[in-house]
Design a protein around this motif. Sequence first.
Motif, PDB file in Angstrom:
ATOM      1  N   ARG A   2       0.832  -1.209   0.000  1.00  0.00           N
ATOM      2  CA  ARG A   2       0.000   0.000   0.000  1.00  0.00           C
ATOM      3  C   ARG A   2       0.865   1.257   0.000  1.00  0.00           C
ATOM      4  O   ARG A   2       0.578   2.225  -0.709  1.00  0.00           O
ATOM      5  CB  ARG A   2      -0.938  -0.016   1.216  1.00  0.00           C
ATOM      6  N   HIS A   3       1.917   1.248   0.805  1.00  0.00           N
ATOM      7  CA  HIS A   3       2.822   2.401   0.823  1.00  0.00           C
ATOM      8  C   HIS A   3       3.513   2.569  -0.528  1.00  0.00           C
ATOM      9  O   HIS A   3       3.724   3.686  -0.996  1.00  0.00           O
ATOM     10  CB  HIS A   3       3.840   2.236   1.942  1.00  0.00           C
TER      11      HIS A   3
ATOM     12  N   PRO B 293       9.092   7.084  -6.661  1.00  0.00           N
ATOM     13  CA  PRO B 293       8.882   5.808  -7.353  1.00  0.00           C
ATOM     14  C   PRO B 293       9.957   4.767  -7.065  1.00  0.00           C
ATOM     15  O   PRO B 293       9.666   3.569  -7.070  1.00  0.00           O
ATOM     16  CB  PRO B 293       8.844   6.200  -8.833  1.00  0.00           C
ATOM     17  N   GLU B 294      11.180   5.216  -6.820  1.00  0.00           N
ATOM     18  CA  GLU B 294      12.237   4.254  -6.504  1.00  0.00           C
ATOM     19  C   GLU B 294      11.959   3.584  -5.159  1.00  0.00           C
ATOM     20  O   GLU B 294      12.170   2.379  -4.993  1.00  0.00           O
ATOM     21  CB  GLU B 294      13.602   4.946  -6.502  1.00  0.00           C
ATOM     22  N   LYS B 295      11.510   4.363  -4.194  1.00  0.00           N
ATOM     23  CA  LYS B 295      11.126   3.810  -2.893  1.00  0.00           C
ATOM     24  C   LYS B 295       9.971   2.825  -3.073  1.00  0.00           C
ATOM     25  O   LYS B 295       9.921   1.762  -2.413  1.00  0.00           O
ATOM     26  CB  LYS B 295      10.714   4.943  -1.954  1.00  0.00           C
TER      27      LYS B 295
ATOM     28  N   LEU C   5       9.963  -1.151  -1.924  1.00  0.00           N
ATOM     29  CA  LEU C   5       8.981  -1.728  -1.007  1.00  0.00           C
ATOM     30  C   LEU C   5       8.286  -2.948  -1.616  1.00  0.00           C
ATOM     31  O   LEU C   5       8.036  -3.946  -0.925  1.00  0.00           O
ATOM     32  CB  LEU C   5       7.942  -0.676  -0.613  1.00  0.00           C
ATOM     33  N   LEU C   6       7.993  -2.871  -2.918  1.00  0.00           N
ATOM     34  CA  LEU C   6       7.383  -4.026  -3.573  1.00  0.00           C
ATOM     35  C   LEU C   6       8.343  -5.213  -3.566  1.00  0.00           C
ATOM     36  O   LEU C   6       7.929  -6.366  -3.327  1.00  0.00           O
ATOM     37  CB  LEU C   6       6.991  -3.685  -5.011  1.00  0.00           C
TER      38      LEU C   6
ATOM     39  N   ILE D  14       5.923   1.583 -11.930  1.00  0.00           N
ATOM     40  CA  ILE D  14       6.591   0.741 -10.924  1.00  0.00           C
ATOM     41  C   ILE D  14       6.243  -0.740 -11.145  1.00  0.00           C
ATOM     42  O   ILE D  14       6.436  -1.575 -10.266  1.00  0.00           O
ATOM     43  CB  ILE D  14       6.230   1.158  -9.485  1.00  0.00           C
ATOM     44  N   GLY D  15       5.722  -1.043 -12.335  1.00  0.00           N
ATOM     45  CA  GLY D  15       5.468  -2.428 -12.687  1.00  0.00           C
ATOM     46  C   GLY D  15       4.132  -2.980 -12.254  1.00  0.00           C
ATOM     47  O   GLY D  15       3.944  -4.203 -12.243  1.00  0.00           O
ATOM     48  N   VAL D  16       3.189  -2.111 -11.920  1.00  0.00           N
ATOM     49  CA  VAL D  16       1.863  -2.547 -11.490  1.00  0.00           C
ATOM     50  C   VAL D  16       0.868  -2.325 -12.633  1.00  0.00           C
ATOM     51  O   VAL D  16       0.783  -1.231 -13.186  1.00  0.00           O
ATOM     52  CB  VAL D  16       1.400  -1.788 -10.229  1.00  0.00           C
TER      53      VAL D  16
END
Length: 444
Positions: A234-235, A279-281, A285-286, A320-322
């Motif tokens: 979620r974050h 976006p890097e963060k 996280l993912l 971010i690949g989603v």
Amino acid sequence: NNIIMNQVYDGLVRYNEDGTVEPRLATEWEQIDDTHIRFKLREDVVFSNGSPFTAEDVLYSLARTKNDSTAISTMSWYDPDTSVAEDDYTVVISMYQPYAPALYVLAGGRTWIGDKETMEEMGEENYARNPVGTGAYALSEWVSGSSMLLTRNEKYWGEPAKTPNVRINFIAEEANRIIALETGEADLAYYIDGADAARVDEIDGYHAERGPSFSYYLICLAMDNEKFADKRVRHALAYAIDFKNLTDASFDGEATTLDGVYPNIAEGFKSEGIWEYNPEKAKELLAEAGVSNLSFELHILPGTVYQRMAEIIQSYWAAIGVTVNIEQSALATREAQGPWEASIRVATADEISNILIIYEKAFGSRLAPNDEHLEEMLQQLKQLYDTNERAALLEEIQDYLYDLKFSMPFAETDSVFGMRDTLQGFEFNAQYNRSNIAEWYIEE
């Protein structure tokens, strides 16, 4: 619906923009204890058909809210079985448990008082098409899907409506509402986008009225969906979005990026800060959560603004690949099938418990709430009458929601009306449905 209802019906009390509650069908009231309020009713009121208004009409109408889809969640505290009429003009409203905002809910609409005798004679379906209320206007014509004609209620207990007849046209597209102003067809138009206020100001003989509202937009993630169970996911989804750019691009710079979890004019608002765009963060996280190839649906209501917002969000998450599939449909066609995975929601409630009701288990829609700690805090808030205790708990709730990130509030918008320069008696209200049309008239 509410715009019309507030002209045809009255409630016991009315909620003012300054936060106070003023009498309507009730002349005075007293809080007997934490779960009972006694109301003294006006004795000079009749319905538009001439039937007398009494305490029985109040009890009958409030009991009906328990079966009304538009009111049942906001009236969950009301106990119809132990509410009583002490006489024809005195009623005691009972609650299942202490409920601090009860008076404000009664003042906020959806608790209109109808004629018990007439409704029982006509049946609910016929009554809905031919409502009988105590408001300043009566409904005299209804062309389904097109318009309603309101005619001054000559039996109204208050000051007579300034204008004898008001026709309300239903125009779904905002662009066509503006055209109705440009052609002179309309004297006033509701629901103007902030970006179009300047266009209204350019129309000869018209101008825009605008001000802060309780309307705000948020991204919702279903709390019972395993895809979002890990807070890092979620974050990550939040870090992936530039919320200021999303707001500016969605509303052409005419909305404010929300830096809290609900509108800043609501009770106890706390500025939490706009969530960082990183976006890097988000990717980190993912990866930490072991999530790859994440995909889900993002549901929106019909409308170009919703489509624009959804496409921007879709692009940010794709970075971010989603993978997000945008689905568009009206509420009624999908809610029966269960909550969506993700959605964009617009909310407009002004009383704090009704603003936060979307996070309650009983509400269910969109967020599919299942958080026990959050539920406990929300229920506790409703029972707190002490101002300081409420403020402290509200801060705790906001901090919790901000970190929880099942919801991502991102934009709050103004209420904007377009109106004829010669329209008099208009007073801006943050809630469209509380416009006091009975005070309006055209100065010739």
